[in-house]
Design an enzyme around this catalytic site. Structure first.
Site, mmCIF file in Angstrom:
data_model
loop_
_atom_site.group_PDB
_atom_site.id
_atom_site.type_symbol
_atom_site.label_atom_id
_atom_site.label_comp_id
_atom_site.label_asym_id
_atom_site.label_seq_id
_atom_site.Cartn_x
_atom_site.Cartn_y
_atom_site.Cartn_z
ATOM 1 N N ASN A 28 0.833 -1.202 0.000
ATOM 2 C CA ASN A 28 0.000 0.000 0.000
ATOM 3 C C ASN A 28 0.866 1.250 0.000
ATOM 4 O OD1 ASN A 28 -0.529 1.945 2.490
ATOM 5 N ND2 ASN A 28 0.157 -0.044 3.319
ATOM 6 N N PHE A 32 -1.864 8.330 4.081
ATOM 7 C CA PHE A 32 -2.690 8.984 5.122
ATOM 8 C C PHE A 32 -3.859 9.760 4.519
ATOM 9 C CE2 PHE A 32 1.125 9.482 8.297
ATOM 10 C CZ PHE A 32 1.043 8.136 8.609
ATOM 11 N N SER A 90 5.482 5.047 8.838
ATOM 12 C CA SER A 90 4.840 4.869 7.535
ATOM 13 C C SER A 90 5.822 5.268 6.444
ATOM 14 C CB SER A 90 3.584 5.730 7.415
ATOM 15 O OG SER A 90 3.175 5.728 6.054
ATOM 16 N N ASN A 92 4.973 6.008 3.484
ATOM 17 C CA ASN A 92 4.221 6.690 2.430
ATOM 18 C C ASN A 92 4.039 8.185 2.632
ATOM 19 O OD1 ASN A 92 3.828 4.252 0.970
ATOM 20 N ND2 ASN A 92 2.327 3.654 2.522
ATOM 21 N N THR A 93 4.649 8.730 3.668
ATOM 22 C CA THR A 93 4.720 10.184 3.837
ATOM 23 C C THR A 93 6.210 10.514 3.823
ATOM 24 O OG1 THR A 93 2.666 10.325 5.098
ATOM 25 C CG2 THR A 93 4.254 12.113 5.422
ATOM 26 N N LYS A 130 5.456 3.303 17.187
ATOM 27 C CA LYS A 130 5.440 2.247 16.160
ATOM 28 C C LYS A 130 6.588 2.448 15.191
ATOM 29 C CE LYS A 130 2.392 -0.019 12.859
ATOM 30 N NZ LYS A 130 1.001 -0.100 12.398
ATOM 31 N N ASN A 159 5.827 -1.672 11.443
ATOM 32 C CA ASN A 159 5.034 -1.194 10.307
ATOM 33 C C ASN A 159 5.400 -2.010 9.046
ATOM 34 O OD1 ASN A 159 3.430 0.607 8.656
ATOM 35 N ND2 ASN A 159 3.757 2.149 10.257
HETATM 36 C C1 LIG Z 1 -3.818 -0.505 3.619
HETATM 37 C C2 LIG Z 1 -2.939 -0.334 4.818
HETATM 38 C C3 LIG Z 1 -2.940 0.874 5.516
HETATM 39 C C4 LIG Z 1 -2.140 1.053 6.643
HETATM 40 N N1 LIG Z 1 -2.177 2.238 7.320
HETATM 41 C C5 LIG Z 1 -1.437 2.393 8.442
HETATM 42 C C6 LIG Z 1 -1.507 3.600 9.199
HETATM 43 O O1 LIG Z 1 -2.231 4.540 8.863
HETATM 44 N N2 LIG Z 1 -0.749 3.690 10.329
HETATM 45 C C7 LIG Z 1 0.063 2.663 10.743
HETATM 46 O O2 LIG Z 1 0.708 2.773 11.785
HETATM 47 N N3 LIG Z 1 0.148 1.516 10.047
HETATM 48 C C8 LIG Z 1 -0.594 1.356 8.923
HETATM 49 N N4 LIG Z 1 -0.499 0.183 8.220
HETATM 50 C C9 LIG Z 1 0.419 -0.889 8.696
HETATM 51 C C10 LIG Z 1 -0.318 -1.947 9.526
HETATM 52 O O3 LIG Z 1 -0.941 -1.356 10.632
HETATM 53 C C11 LIG Z 1 0.647 -3.035 10.006
HETATM 54 O O4 LIG Z 1 1.589 -2.494 10.892
HETATM 55 C C12 LIG Z 1 1.380 -3.708 8.855
HETATM 56 O O5 LIG Z 1 0.510 -3.899 7.748
HETATM 57 C C13 LIG Z 1 1.991 -5.066 9.248
HETATM 58 O O6 LIG Z 1 0.988 -5.951 9.716
HETATM 59 P P1 LIG Z 1 0.276 -7.042 8.764
HETATM 60 O O7 LIG Z 1 1.382 -7.807 8.075
HETATM 61 O O8 LIG Z 1 -0.549 -7.880 9.694
HETATM 62 O O9 LIG Z 1 -0.565 -6.287 7.794
HETATM 63 C C14 LIG Z 1 -1.300 -0.007 7.081
HETATM 64 C C15 LIG Z 1 -1.297 -1.222 6.381
HETATM 65 C C16 LIG Z 1 -2.092 -1.406 5.263
HETATM 66 C C17 LIG Z 1 -2.051 -2.723 4.522
#
Ligand SMILES: Cc1cc2nc3c(=O)[nH]c(=O)nc-3n(C[C@H](O)[C@H](O)[C@H](O)COP(=O)(O)O)c2cc1C
Length: 268
Positions: A28, A32, A90, A92-93, A130, A159
């Site tokens: 992704n 934000f 993140s 992405n910022t 995080k 993350n």
């Molecule tokens: C679509 C998407 C949006 C996410 N947005 C955020 C976010 O806004 N803030 C954040 O701390 N992590 C965000 N994450 C990261 C997840 O919270 C998580 O830390 C990461 O995906 C690893 O866990 P997973 O393998 O179970 O997905 C996002 C992940 C995905 C897939």
């Protein structure tokens, strides 16, 4: 607003979310996308008070005072969330992850601690930092010491990653953004273990990254996590996955002779 602006923003252009089905993963680059802090606060206020809800704090892409955005978020959402996540990881910022470097992290922690000090009357919700899975091993100790010093309750490790393991097979593996799901498991669990060794019980650790089964959850706990979070596995497994994981995890804990998650997390 005085501390920072925390405004609505559109996020990155679509497409910005990609499934990697052969890899049980997602990439992704949402960026934000959100309706702004006021709308978020209204939604949180309107929710039914069941379950545990954490608020994830970030900064606007074009903010002139990024740390101020976190402070504004914490102030505005105080009393509306059960815990707070300070997301400095993140990918992405642009530039957000530089808040993990010693000087910036120390200043962020100092400002948040000061803000909390002023708000802490009856409520004292935990604050978790995080982190990214792409840190160097040498950064772990520095982050732990600053987190302890500045009063963070714990760390969420981790993350999404900007790395692209050679094992990826899905077409979308070439997309830019953060990779999550199964291919993130090994990297994030290894880092979790390093954080647990450095923290020596001074911080609560939450394991995230590629959890999709009871065995995965158990491995995070044995690496030092007191709780786990998952996201991507729900895309492939659906919401029923949670009950399956809990059942399997309970069986694994029992089979290994642990009476609680806490005991399994702190045992050598
Ligand atoms: C679509 C998407 C949006 C996410 N947005 C955020 C976010 O806004 N803030 C954040 O701390 N992590 C965000 N994450 C990261 C997840 O919270 C998580 O830390 C990461 O995906 C690893 O866990 P997973 O393998 O179970 O997905 C996002 C992940 C995905 C897939």
């Amino acid at each position: 607003m005085r501390d920072g602006h925390a405004l609505p923003q559109a996020g990155n252009p679509r497409p910005r979310l990609f499934r990697l089905p052969e890899d049980r993963a997602v990439i992704n680059r949402m960026g934000f996308n959100n309706l702004g802090l006021e709308v978020f606060a209204t939604h949180l206020r309107a929710r039914s008070r069941s379950g545990v809800v954490g608020a994830n704090l970030g900064a606007n892409k074009d903010s002139a005072d990024r740390i101020g955005d976190y402070v504004t978020g914490l102030r505005r959402l105080w009393g509306l969330a059960d815990y707070f996540t300070v997301n400095v990881s993140s990918p992405n910022t642009p530039g957000l992850r530089t808040l993990q470097t010693a000087e910036a992290l120390d200043e962020l922690g100092r400002r948040l601690d000061e803000t909390r000090g002023g708000l802490r009357a009856k409520l004292d919700p935990p604050l978790f930092l995080k982190v990214a899975p792409d840190l160097d091993d040498a950064e772990v100790e520095t982050i732990v010491e600053i987190a302890v010093q500045r009063g963070f309750d714990g760390l969420i490790v981790s993350n999404t990653t900007v790395d692209r393991p050679a094992s990826l097979r899905s077409k979308a593996r070439i997309e830019a953004g953060g990779l999550s799901g199964a291919p993130l498991f090994a990297r994030s669990t290894r880092l979790l273990k390093l954080f647990a060794e450095a923290a020596q019980g001074r911080l609560v650790l939450i394991g995230a990254g590629g959890v999709g089964s009871g065995a995965d959850a158990f491995a995070k706990i044995r690496a030092g996590a007191r709780a786990v979070q998952l996201y991507t596995a729900l895309v492939y497994g659906g919401p029923g996955l949670i009950a399956d994981i809990k059942r399997d995890l309970a069986a694994r804990l029992r089979a290994e002779g642990f009476r609680s998650v806490e005991e399994a997390a702190s045992a050598k």
